[in-house]
Scaffold this active site. Structure first.
Site, PDB file in Angstrom:
ATOM      1  N   LYS A  11       0.760  -1.165   0.273  1.00 21.53           N
ATOM      2  CA  LYS A  11       0.342  -0.067  -0.314  1.00 21.53           C
ATOM      3  C   LYS A  11       0.825   1.336  -0.209  1.00 21.53           C
ATOM      4  O   LYS A  11       1.672   1.087   0.418  1.00 21.53           O
ATOM      5  CB  LYS A  11      -0.950   0.028   0.773  1.00 21.53           C
ATOM      6  CG  LYS A  11       0.031  -0.087   2.434  1.00 21.53           C
ATOM      7  CD  LYS A  11       0.327   1.228   2.848  1.00 21.53           C
ATOM      8  CE  LYS A  11       0.936   1.137   4.515  1.00 21.53           C
ATOM      9  NZ  LYS A  11       1.683   2.819   5.081  1.00 21.53           N
ATOM     10  N   ASP A 136      -2.809  -0.703  11.245  1.00 21.96           N
ATOM     11  CA  ASP A 136      -3.376  -0.526   9.330  1.00 21.96           C
ATOM     12  C   ASP A 136      -3.287  -2.087   8.606  1.00 21.96           C
ATOM     13  O   ASP A 136      -3.579  -1.671   7.837  1.00 21.96           O
ATOM     14  CB  ASP A 136      -1.338  -0.570   8.780  1.00 21.96           C
ATOM     15  CG  ASP A 136      -0.811   0.601   8.615  1.00 21.96           C
ATOM     16  OD1 ASP A 136      -1.813   1.776   9.149  1.00 21.96           O
ATOM     17  OD2 ASP A 136       0.283   0.916   8.273  1.00 21.96           O
TER      18      ASP A 136
END
Length: 286
Positions: A11, A136
């Site tokens: 990401k 996350d």
């Protein structure tokens, strides 16, 4: 099904604003996540004896401390499942790079074993389990580009353009705890709305601190800035620039020093993990 291979995508934090420090020591933040079509890969094989065995060693990481093993055992505990798994990891994402390697591996483990063990717990439950492993992890569990608030756990799905990114990975591991504890870190950036962010963009409050502490990151940003506006993801060390197509990204990559690790990948609003799971579901239903 006795075996399953799934991706664990990278990401990017397209921006990261620090709003303040909470009473528990964590920081209130706002960030924008988008996935990349590039990442690690995990293979899960069913065990009947309940044991979790990760067969890939990572330098400096004990077997039982690895987020993959911790995620699998936490899923066992939360679900009461008595099955186990042999797990093999193809590692492509750098550790301490700010592109979510460990968190993504943990999320793929939760989703993969939920499927392999026929638990059907659902994303909401798996995201809650994942949050205890790292802030996350939930965004990887949910698999959609998102505007995140709180410590990163409050997610609002967003639709973003899907450009190509050139990502440079300086050969240094940045400690997130070290950056967030730095007394010079900006902690009073005003909160913004998704609409204003998408209209005007944002910045990364951690970048000046990392540049000051890690010359490798500063040099990578300086190098990439010669071609496109360069930014750092998360707390680093990876830096990135966006391009309208793969050809232009590849062209710049070929001009980088041969000893500086880098890769080109497309930004995606739906993670390749969830696209793989979607195809798997279609195959099963067919």
């Amino acid at each position: 099904m006795h075996a399953l291979t799934l991706p664990a995508p990278a990401k990017l934090n397209l921006m990261l604003h620090i709003l303040g420090r909470r009473a528990d020591g964590y920081h209130e933040l706002q960030t924008l996540f988008q996935f990349l079509d590039y990442g690690d890969e995990l293979t899960f094989s069913l065990r009947e004896d309940g044991q979790i065995r990760l067969h890939t060693e990572l330098p400096g990481v004990e077997h039982d401390s690895n987020l993959i093993v911790r995620a699998a055992r936490l899923l066992q505990t939360q679900s009461g499942c008595r099955l186990g798994a042999d797990i093999r990891l193809t590692k492509r994402l750098p550790m301490g790079g700010g592109i979510g390697g460990g968190s993504s591996d943990a999320a793929t483990t939760l989703l993969g074993l939920d499927h392999l063990w026929n638990l059907h717990l659902g994303e909401e439950c798996l995201a809650e389990i994942g949050l205890s492993l790292g802030a996350d992890v939930p965004v990887f569990v949910r698999g959609h580009a998102a505007f995140a608030e709180g410590v990163g756990e409050r997610l609002q799905p967003v639709e973003l353009e899907e450009p190509w990114f050139l990502v440079i990975a300086p050969q240094v591991s940045v400690s997130t705890a070290e950056i967030f504890s730095d007394p010079e870190l900006t902690r009073n950036t005003p909160a913004i709305t998704v609409r204003s962010l998408l209209a005007r963009g944002g910045h990364n409050d951690c970048q000046p601190i990392v540049e000051k502490r890690y010359p490798q990151v500063r040099n990578a940003l300086s190098l990439l800035n010669k071609f496109v506006p360069a930014r750092m993801t998360g707390t680093g060390a990876c830096v990135f620039g966006s391009f309208p197509n793969q050809g232009e990204a590849d062209k710049v990559r070929r001009q980088l020093p041969a000893d500086l690790p880098s890769f080109v990948a497309q930004g995606r609003n739906i993670s390749m993990l969830h696209r793989s799971l979607g195809r798997l579901a279609q195959e099963v239903s067919a």
